[in-house]
Design an enzyme around this catalytic site. Structure first.
Site, PDB file in Angstrom:
ATOM      1  N   SER A 242       0.878  -1.132  -0.027  1.00  0.00           N
ATOM      2  CA  SER A 242       0.008   0.176  -0.024  1.00  0.00           C
ATOM      3  C   SER A 242       0.985   1.255  -0.171  1.00  0.00           C
ATOM      4  CB  SER A 242      -0.942   0.007   1.188  1.00  0.00           C
ATOM      5  OG  SER A 242      -1.817   0.898   1.033  1.00  0.00           O
ATOM      6  N   ASP A 467      -7.955  -3.804  -7.176  1.00  0.00           N
ATOM      7  CA  ASP A 467      -7.792  -3.321  -5.840  1.00  0.00           C
ATOM      8  C   ASP A 467      -8.411  -1.982  -5.652  1.00  0.00           C
ATOM      9  OD1 ASP A 467      -6.515  -1.896  -3.713  1.00  0.00           O
ATOM     10  OD2 ASP A 467      -4.582  -2.997  -4.110  1.00  0.00           O
ATOM     11  N   HIS A 496      -6.607  -5.930  -1.107  1.00  0.00           N
ATOM     12  CA  HIS A 496      -5.608  -5.197  -0.979  1.00  0.00           C
ATOM     13  C   HIS A 496      -4.471  -5.808  -0.199  1.00  0.00           C
ATOM     14  CE1 HIS A 496      -3.613  -1.239  -1.073  1.00  0.00           C
ATOM     15  NE2 HIS A 496      -3.610  -0.994   0.300  1.00  0.00           N
TER      16      HIS A 496
END
Length: 534
Positions: A242, A467, A496
């Site tokens: 991320s 995502d 994710h």
């Protein structure tokens, strides 16, 4: 971009898309010089020199590993320590702050050891300190890699045990219910604008402008290089998920010759035009798509959840639930803002599909308490350093200081009003989450131009096509900018954080890369991991 595995994204201002000890190499390892990094080409000579000085100092000092403090929650054989870094890299001999780090040694032999693997789970604002527990919890996905690497986590500057910052009283932060993020009137918008401006002001008052000025991704990247040196590592092995991928992208740009191997998973689009205002608008579109994927799954499993046999029927139940909670908050504490904070975990992570659908289903079966228990804020989340309030403060500070944001409310209003017409699930909640950046009290920086420089090794990029938090285009963009990188695509999936899931196609490629440096000759598309079952 916040990682939600530790804390539900709070909705004070809305919500958005918020993871046996071996002996160190004997002797101090000299830090590679940073004088020729990309940082100097961006008018950051002083910071580049400061980073080199700090890394050299850290290499000599090492880390005084000890048993972790009892209240940190990490039992032996995990060890904890601190690394000192300059608050301001332009003043390397000025004020220092301490960054908390932890580690567990490789589980294999001395001959199998390949060094440390340093991890960041995202955020901004997430702690990486749980990373060594992948070994103590015997996570089979990481068993092979753990034989070769020490697993090292850290709290980035401002987070947790690393000079934590704050923007609002934690007691105020968890109060519920919050106002509905979706405005009904100009008065609603004005109230949210006032909250956002007060929050920005609170960040300066509670954390200090001197600290806020230094809450940037480039400084976190410099911190990461100092940690590398303190670990006694000539080159860094890094896993970022991320927002951790943006840290990795900027590290690869600023310190390309300091990298050995790097995996970035679920990628923030590194384009300077995206950081950060446009990235959050793109996120709203992607969340809507993944929300629909989840609704389709709920409908396909109507025999279990009884929420409707079509996406539209499930959506109608969601609209009904929101309206009910807006009229009278469930349990007195769960209104629309709290519902979004809870339900958004489904488009974030497949692991949330069943628990979110179960609480949703129970509500319509007459069990309101199950949904309230799941969605209500944790009123005890106000003590210690690792709180949702702290994570939210770091998220805001980094994104607001990293880049220039629009200051015109007309632009915010126009962009979000238009987006909300077709992508209503997250748009307004995300807008209020980020609006403090419009009145940010310290100078906003210009993002680093992420690109390939001499010495950059081959990077592995891993991404699912659906995502929500970091849309797929971000992985494509970084792949284009990092020459020689390989893109591993998980097609028709959307969770994710892909490397932590069971998908043999991806798991084997991660092992091959980290253990032998092997990458495929071309990009690879993997079939999706197993769909959750009720």
């Amino acid at each position: 971009m916040r990682d939600m595995r530790r804390n539900k994204r709070a909705t004070a201002l809305g919500s958005a898309g918020v993871l046996a000890a071996a002996t160190l190499i004997a002797g101090a390892v000299a830090a590679p010089s940073a004088s020729a990094t990309a940082g100097s080409r961006h008018g950051q000579d002083r910071e580049a020199r400061g980073a080199a000085i700090a890394a050299e100092r850290a290499a000599k000092a090492g880390i005084d590993w000890q048993d972790c403090p009892a209240d940190w929650g990490f039992a032996k054989p995990i060890q904890c320590g601190y690394v000192s870094v300059p608050l301001d890299y332009a003043k390397p001999y000025g004020k220092q702050i301490k960054l908390a780090v932890d580690r567990i040694g490789n589980t294999g032999t001395k001959e199998e050891r390949q060094g440390a693997l340093v991890y960041n789970p995202g955020g901004p604002g997430a702690s990486g300190m749980r990373f060594p527990t992948r070994v103590t919890n015997k996570n089979p996905i990481w068993a092979n890699v753990a034989k070769a690497y020490d697993f090292v986590g850290f709290d980035p500057r401002g987070v947790g045990h690393s000079a934590p910052i704050s923007c609002i009283d934690p007691q105020e932060f968890v109060k519920a219910p919050k106002a509905d993020p979706v405005p009904d009137s100009e008065a609603d918008k004005l109230a949210q604008r006032k909250l956002a401006a007060e929050y920005a002001k609170g960040c300066a008052e509670r954390s200090g402008k001197a600290m806020l000025r230094q809450m940037t991704t480039p400084n976190t990247v410099r911190d990461l290089d100092v940690i590398r040196a303190a670990l006694g590592e000539k080159k860094l092995n890094y896993l970022g998920v991320s927002y951790g991928t943006y840290i990795g992208a900027v590290y690869g740009t600023m310190f390309p010759g300091h990298l050995r191997r790097m995996i970035v998973d679920s990628v923030v689009n590194p384009s300077r035009e995206k950081i950060w205002y446009q990235a959050n608008l793109d996120q709203d579109v992607a969340f809507e798509g993944r929300w629909k994927d989840w609704e389709d799954w709920v409908a396909a499993n109507d025999a279990t959840f009884h929420l409707g046999t079509t996406r539209d029927a499930v959506q109608a139940k969601w609209v009904e639930l929101r309206a009910t909670a807006k009229k009278s908050p469930l349990g007195g504490v769960v209104g629309p803002a709290e519902l979004i904070s809870f339900f958004q975990s489904a488009p974030y992570y497949d692991s949330s599909w069943v628990p979110v659908a179960t609480a949703f289903s129970k509500y319509f079966a007459g069990d309101t308490k199950a949904l309230v228990d799941a969605a209500a804020p944790d009123m005890s989340d106000t003590a210690g350093n690792i709180t949702a309030e702290n994570g939210n403060a770091v998220y805001t500070a980094v994104e607001c200081t990293d880049a220039k944001w629009p200051t015109s409310w007309k632009k915010w209003d126009k962009d979000n009003t238009e987006l909300n017409k077709n992508y209503p699930f997250m748009t307004w909640a995300n807008a209020w989450m980020n609006l403090p950046c419009a009145t940010w009290p310290v100078k906003q920086q210009s993002p680093v131009n992420v690109k390939t420089h001499k010495g950059l090794p081959q990077v592995m990029i891993v991404q699912s096509t659906h995502d929500a938090a970091t849309p797929y285009d971000g992985a494509v963009e970084l792949h284009h900018r990092f020459k020689g990188s390989r893109l591993i695509t998980e097609k028709d999936a959307g969770s994710h954080g892909v490397t932590g899931l069971v998908n043999p196609c991806i798991n084997q490629k991660v092992d091959d890369y980290l253990l032998s440096g092997k990458l495929d000759a071309a990009d690879v598309t993997c079939t999706p991991h197993a769909t959750p079952k009720p």
